[in-house]
Structure formats: C-alpha cells, structure tokens
Design an enzyme around this catalytic site. Structure first.
Site, PDB file in Angstrom:
ATOM      1  N   ARG A 170      -4.294  10.676   4.271  1.00  0.00           N
ATOM      2  CA  ARG A 170      -3.227  11.677   4.306  1.00  0.00           C
ATOM      3  C   ARG A 170      -2.385  11.648   3.032  1.00  0.00           C
ATOM      4  O   ARG A 170      -1.951  12.685   2.555  1.00  0.00           O
ATOM      5  CB  ARG A 170      -2.362  11.379   5.518  1.00  0.00           C
TER       6      ARG A 170
ATOM      7  N   LYS B 247       0.857  -1.215   0.000  1.00  0.00           N
ATOM      8  CA  LYS B 247       0.000   0.000   0.000  1.00  0.00           C
ATOM      9  C   LYS B 247       0.877   1.243   0.000  1.00  0.00           C
ATOM     10  O   LYS B 247       0.648   2.170  -0.768  1.00  0.00           O
ATOM     11  CB  LYS B 247      -0.875  -0.016   1.244  1.00  0.00           C
ATOM     12  N   ASN B 248       1.901   1.242   0.848  1.00  0.00           N
ATOM     13  CA  ASN B 248       2.699   2.463   1.032  1.00  0.00           C
ATOM     14  C   ASN B 248       3.703   2.698  -0.075  1.00  0.00           C
ATOM     15  O   ASN B 248       4.305   3.769  -0.138  1.00  0.00           O
ATOM     16  CB  ASN B 248       3.377   2.442   2.403  1.00  0.00           C
TER      17      ASN B 248
ATOM     18  N   ASP C  53       5.328   0.984  12.175  1.00  0.00           N
ATOM     19  CA  ASP C  53       4.048   0.356  11.827  1.00  0.00           C
ATOM     20  C   ASP C  53       3.898  -1.027  12.448  1.00  0.00           C
ATOM     21  O   ASP C  53       2.787  -1.548  12.520  1.00  0.00           O
ATOM     22  CB  ASP C  53       3.887   0.258  10.305  1.00  0.00           C
TER      23      ASP C  53
ATOM     24  N   VAL D  48       8.796   7.530  16.454  1.00  0.00           N
ATOM     25  CA  VAL D  48       8.386   8.199  15.212  1.00  0.00           C
ATOM     26  C   VAL D  48       7.114   9.012  15.393  1.00  0.00           C
ATOM     27  O   VAL D  48       7.016  10.139  14.939  1.00  0.00           O
ATOM     28  CB  VAL D  48       8.234   7.152  14.078  1.00  0.00           C
TER      29      VAL D  48
ATOM     30  N   CYS E 196      -4.480  12.392  13.017  1.00  0.00           N
ATOM     31  CA  CYS E 196      -5.209  11.127  13.068  1.00  0.00           C
ATOM     32  C   CYS E 196      -4.938  10.527  14.448  1.00  0.00           C
ATOM     33  O   CYS E 196      -4.344  11.168  15.301  1.00  0.00           O
ATOM     34  CB  CYS E 196      -4.741  10.183  11.965  1.00  0.00           C
TER      35      CYS E 196
ATOM     36  N   ARG F 268       0.397  14.691  12.782  1.00  0.00           N
ATOM     37  CA  ARG F 268       0.728  14.505  11.364  1.00  0.00           C
ATOM     38  C   ARG F 268       0.845  15.831  10.583  1.00  0.00           C
ATOM     39  O   ARG F 268       0.173  16.057   9.594  1.00  0.00           O
ATOM     40  CB  ARG F 268      -0.308  13.607  10.687  1.00  0.00           C
TER      41      ARG F 268
HETATM   42  C1  EPZ Z   1       4.406   7.046   6.100  1.00  0.00           C
HETATM   43  O1  EPZ Z   1       3.644   8.087   6.680  1.00  0.00           O
HETATM   44  C2  EPZ Z   1       3.501   5.816   6.106  1.00  0.00           C
HETATM   45  N1  EPZ Z   1       2.314   6.076   5.305  1.00  0.00           N
HETATM   46  C3  EPZ Z   1       3.098   5.488   7.541  1.00  0.00           C
HETATM   47  O2  EPZ Z   1       2.314   4.290   7.508  1.00  0.00           O
HETATM   48  C4  EPZ Z   1       4.364   5.212   8.351  1.00  0.00           C
HETATM   49  O3  EPZ Z   1       4.016   4.965   9.702  1.00  0.00           O
HETATM   50  C5  EPZ Z   1       5.286   6.455   8.268  1.00  0.00           C
HETATM   51  O4  EPZ Z   1       5.574   6.757   6.881  1.00  0.00           O
HETATM   52  C6  EPZ Z   1       6.613   6.232   8.989  1.00  0.00           C
HETATM   53  O5  EPZ Z   1       7.265   5.108   8.449  1.00  0.00           O
HETATM   54  C7  EPZ Z   1       2.392   5.974   3.964  1.00  0.00           C
HETATM   55  O6  EPZ Z   1       3.443   5.694   3.404  1.00  0.00           O
HETATM   56  C8  EPZ Z   1       1.128   6.206   3.202  1.00  0.00           C
HETATM   57  P1  EPZ Z   1       6.515  10.588   7.932  1.00  0.00           P
HETATM   58  P2  EPZ Z   1       4.185   9.626   6.597  1.00  0.00           P
HETATM   59  O7  EPZ Z   1       6.350  11.787   7.086  1.00  0.00           O
HETATM   60  O8  EPZ Z   1       4.841   9.839   5.289  1.00  0.00           O
HETATM   61  C9  EPZ Z   1       6.433  13.923  11.336  1.00  0.00           C
HETATM   62  C10 EPZ Z   1       0.422   2.934   7.870  1.00  0.00           C
HETATM   63  O9  EPZ Z   1      -0.037   2.418   8.898  1.00  0.00           O
HETATM   64  N2  EPZ Z   1       6.248  14.889  10.233  1.00  0.00           N
HETATM   65  O10 EPZ Z   1       7.761   9.757   7.795  1.00  0.00           O
HETATM   66  O11 EPZ Z   1       3.085  10.525   6.975  1.00  0.00           O
HETATM   67  C11 EPZ Z   1       5.212  13.017  11.509  1.00  0.00           C
HETATM   68  O12 EPZ Z   1       4.232  13.679  12.288  1.00  0.00           O
HETATM   69  C12 EPZ Z   1       0.942   4.369   7.912  1.00  0.00           C
HETATM   70  O13 EPZ Z   1       0.516   2.349   6.753  1.00  0.00           O
HETATM   71  C13 EPZ Z   1       6.273  16.255  10.527  1.00  0.00           C
HETATM   72  O14 EPZ Z   1       6.427  16.663  11.684  1.00  0.00           O
HETATM   73  O15 EPZ Z   1       5.281   9.598   7.746  1.00  0.00           O
HETATM   74  C14 EPZ Z   1       5.780  11.806  12.193  1.00  0.00           C
HETATM   75  O16 EPZ Z   1       5.896  12.047  13.577  1.00  0.00           O
HETATM   76  C15 EPZ Z   1       0.754   4.993   9.287  1.00  0.00           C
HETATM   77  N3  EPZ Z   1       6.106  17.143   9.510  1.00  0.00           N
HETATM   78  C16 EPZ Z   1       7.169  11.691  11.565  1.00  0.00           C
HETATM   79  O17 EPZ Z   1       7.476  12.983  11.013  1.00  0.00           O
HETATM   80  C17 EPZ Z   1       5.933  16.735   8.210  1.00  0.00           C
HETATM   81  O18 EPZ Z   1       5.820  17.605   7.326  1.00  0.00           O
HETATM   82  C18 EPZ Z   1       7.234  10.651  10.455  1.00  0.00           C
HETATM   83  O19 EPZ Z   1       6.309  11.026   9.468  1.00  0.00           O
HETATM   84  C19 EPZ Z   1       5.922  15.345   7.937  1.00  0.00           C
HETATM   85  C20 EPZ Z   1       6.079  14.437   8.954  1.00  0.00           C
END
Ligand code: EPZ
Length: 418
Positions: free
Chosen positions: A92, A22-23, A307, A329, A116, A121
């Site tokens: 998202r 999916k991701n 995850d 994370v 969420c 996020r």
């Molecule tokens: C991706 O989310 C995945 N989703 C998530 O999987 C996964 O948990 C996450 O990466 C971490 O591996 C998809 O790929 C669709 P990040 P993403 O940007 O891209 C903070 C699932 O269950 N952050 O790496 O949103 C954020 O709040 C989902 O399949 C900011 O502060 O993750 C988090 O604490 C859940 N500002 C951390 O960084 C931003 O602009 C990691 O987020 C962006 C992120």
C-alpha cells in the site's frame, strides 16, 4: 509460502538488536523521487516491503543500490510518473509516490490500493488533501491520475478528517516542493515516523516544521538537495520483542531502540507488573512476574499502537482474569483470534473489541498468519505454548520483521523456517 516451526514453552534469555523502522523508511524512500542528487540512507531493514519500494523507485527511473542496510541513490532522471497496480497491490505504501511523482512529472498515475486483511484501507483522505492543495485528479480503471496545477495558491490548507499516517506523509512530502507556497496541515498524524520524514526532508533542504504535533507547516522550496540520513529504530519491532518477554515470562535485553517512541507501551507493561530498567536506547524487561490483566484501547500516536494490538492480546491470553483490547484504528484487525483459539486461548470479539479470559497455558497447534502483525502474534503464541506450533502463510511476517529466525534463536527460542 514459507512455514515457521516453533517449539514453545520455554523462557527466552539474552539480547536482541532492533532494526531500522520499515514504516519510517517507506515514506522517506517514496519522497526521494523528488530529489535528483546523491542520497545515502542508513539503517534500512532488509524486508520484502522495502525491496518492493526500491523496485518502484527503479521502475520510475531512480538509480538504486541497496547493500548492508544502506540505500544509495545516484542522480537520475525520472522516466515515468506511472506506478502500476502490481506494485501497489504488493504494498500500500507505494501509493505515497502519487504526489511526489506528480511534482516532478507534472502528472502521475498510480494504482489505487485494494484492501487487505485488516481493512478496506481507502485513500479518500489522500485524494481530498491533494485536491485541497490544488491538484486535479481522475479515477478510472482502478488507477488514480493526478495533475499538477499551472499555479498553486500562495496559502494552502487542509485539515485531515482523521490522523492518517499515510495521508500526512503524502501531503507533507508533496507540499515540500510547492515552491513559494505555505501549506498548513492540521489534525495530522503525530507518529515518530512523521518526525523522521520531516527530519529527512529538512536535511535535503525542505522547510517543514511541526511534525510530532497536530499541525505541520511547510514552506515550499524550489529544489531539494541530497543528504546522508539514518532511519529511526523500529518501535513496533521493539514492542513485539518486549511483549514476547512478557508472554514467555522471560527477562531479556532489547538494544538499538528509542524509548521515547514507546512510552505508552512502557506504561502498559509496567501496569501489568513487568519490571523494566535501562536507558533511552536499551531496555531490560523482566516479564517473569505474575502479570495483571487490564483493558487496552488502540489509538493514533501517542495512544497504544494498533500494530501491537494482536500481540498484546496474545500476551493477555495467559494472564489470569478478564482483559479487553478495543481496536479503534482498523475495522478488521482480529483475524488472528480464531487461530489463538486453536491454541487454547479464550477470546471473543464483539463490536471491534476482543474480550479475553486468561487461561493457564496455550498449547502448540497448526495456525495460519493473515497479516504482518497477526503473524507476529502467532509466533509469540508459539513461543508461549507447550509443544510444537506450525505457522502457515508466514511470508506476511517477513514483510515486517528482519532476521526473524536469527533474532528469536538468539533469544533462545526454538524456531525453524521452511
Ligand atoms: C500506517 O498505515 C502503517 N503503515 C500501518 O502499519 C499502521 O497500522 C497505520 O499507519 C496506523 O498506525 C505504514 O506506515 C507503511 P492510516 P496507513 O492512513 O498510513 C483509514 C504495519 O503493520 N483511512 O493512518 O495506511 C484507514 O482505513 C502497517 O506495519 C481512510 O479511511 O494508516 C484506517 O482505518 C499495518 N482513508 C485508518 O484511517 C484514507 O485515505 C488509519 O489509516 C486513509 C486512511
């Protein structure tokens, strides 16, 4: 909202086939708005989040067909650069359309994702990165409007403040079409899904290198072509079933995987005492052992994946001794702890770390899923527990797990969905 009924307390057996990721699929699908040629993408899981992304693509004008895990996109002109909050609120990853749509339309407007259940996020890293590439942006009424500059600098650079997966994907896709410029992104996410996006875009004529390392270089091109592509296996779904074998003390075979993508998990389950064999694409896991307690720390890839944090915590809840799982994370990814407590688990959370005292057995109970992976953890808890469990708000889980009922029943698990 669907409910899942599970009769637990028995071992699993047999084989489960893992679906496409999916991701990996979501950012690849988002990037297709930049390509006005025929594209065929195979091994796409039939999940709610995928359907939401395909609805977004149709909304902006793409000609989309989805059948037998294959998405076919016919040439079609983008008719709008706007994606309303309704789509982003559902998922998202729709926010990753912002940059690519702007490259095609000159300006784009996408609803800013809300938080969420696992955290606030924010998208500040996405915005800062796009600004660094030269885009202007306006935020008002909950929408982000992005405006493409008349001209980009020849050399573009952005060092991410954090190895954000979505930010890396958004910037990499957008920069692919900044023709004549070289973009260097540093401190990027290194997940396999980033490599899959790079491989897809390069197959469409992009010139990107470095995915999988902490620096990605993009030589922008004028136009992207169509291609045929296969999505990588879902490493988180694979990890979920592998950990289900440990939680139920079972021996199962997991097929259609890429073990290169789950090395950290393999290292952890071996240190817990599970026996594994197989090859790059098939793993046989024997979890029918006296498993050892341990301490886990989640981190961006190649660290232990966040995850799988709810799922390994569930497995550790019946491993004798004290374990801990430190979530680094997301700021709020322990919503399931109270639900596990209803099933007899002994866990406490302090400073974003779960402290687990292993109990002999869980007992079936009525529990509520709060997000995809917390829901998956409760399913595994239900399979581990003596007696019947009912999982409410199960719709969350179907966002991330294809053919859930068939796959768990295929492993001998007693599961019914209503
Ligand atoms: C991706 O989310 C995945 N989703 C998530 O999987 C996964 O948990 C996450 O990466 C971490 O591996 C998809 O790929 C669709 P990040 P993403 O940007 O891209 C903070 C699932 O269950 N952050 O790496 O949103 C954020 O709040 C989902 O399949 C900011 O502060 O993750 C988090 O604490 C859940 N500002 C951390 O960084 C931003 O602009 C990691 O987020 C962006 C992120």
């Amino acid at each position: 909202m669907k409910e899942i009924y599970i009769l637990g307390g028995k071992k699993l057996k047999g084989t489960v086939k893992i679906s496409g990721s999916k991701n990996a699929a979501l950012p690849i699908l988002a990037s297709t708005v930049m390509i006005n040629k025929e594209i065929t993408i195979k091994n796409i899981p039939e999940l709610k989040d995928i359907l939401t992304m395909l609805n977004c693509l149709q909304h902006v004008g793409k000609n989309v067909n989805f059948d037998s895990n294959t998405v076919t996109l016919k040439p079609s002109n983008i008719k709008t650069g706007e994606v309303s909050y309704e789509y982003v609120n559902k998922m998202r990853a729709s926010f990753n359309l912002l940059g690519p749509l702007c490259m095609v339309c000159g300006t784009s407007k996408v609803g800013k994702p809300g938080g969420c259940n696992i955290g606030q996020r924010p998208v500040d890293f996405h915005i800062a990165g796009l600004k660094a590439l030269g885009f202007k942006y306006v935020e008002e009424h909950g929408d982000i409007t992005l405006i493409k500059p008349d001209e980009f600098d020849k050399k573009l650079y952005y060092s991410l403040p954090y190895k954000s997966v979505g930010t890396t994907e958004q910037l990499m896709s957008t920069a692919a079409l900044i023709s004549g410029s070289i973009t260097v992104l540093e401190n990027v996410a290194m997940e396999p899904e980033i490599i899959d996006l790079q491989d897809f875009l390069n197959k469409c004529g992009a010139k990107i290198s470095g995915a999988g390392t902490d620096r990605i270089t993009i030589h922008g091109v004028n136009e992207l072509s169509g291609c045929e592509y296969d999505i990588i296996p879902d490493r988180i779904e694979a990890g979920t079933y592998i950990l289900a074998a440990l939680g139920t003390r079972s021996k199962i075979e997991v097929q259609n995987i890429n073990t290169d993508h789950i090395q950290k998990l393999i290292q952890v389950i071996k240190s817990m005492g599970a026996e594994i064999s197989g090859n790059k694409n098939v793993l046989i896991i024997d979890g029918n052992k006296k498993l050892k307690n341990l301490n886990i720390v989640t981190a961006p890839y190649p660290g232990f994946p966040t995850d799988l944090q709810p799922i390994i915590s569930t497995v550790l809840s019946t491993v004798e001794g004290e374990s801990s799982v430190n979530e680094n994370v997301f700021e709020n990814r322990f919503n399931y702890i109270g639900e596990l407590g209803r099933m007899g688990a002994d866990l406490k959370v302090k400073n974003n770390c779960a402290y687990i005292n292993g109990v002999k057995k869980l007992s079936g109970a009525e529990v509520t899923a709060t997000d995809i992976r917390a829901g998956a953890a409760l399913i595994i808890a239900g399979l581990m527990a003596e007696g019947e469990s009912i999982i409410y708000d199960a719709n969350h889980i179907f966002r991330g797990y294809e053919l859930l009922e068939e796959k768990i029943s295929g492993l001998g698990g007693s599961i019914n969905i209503y």
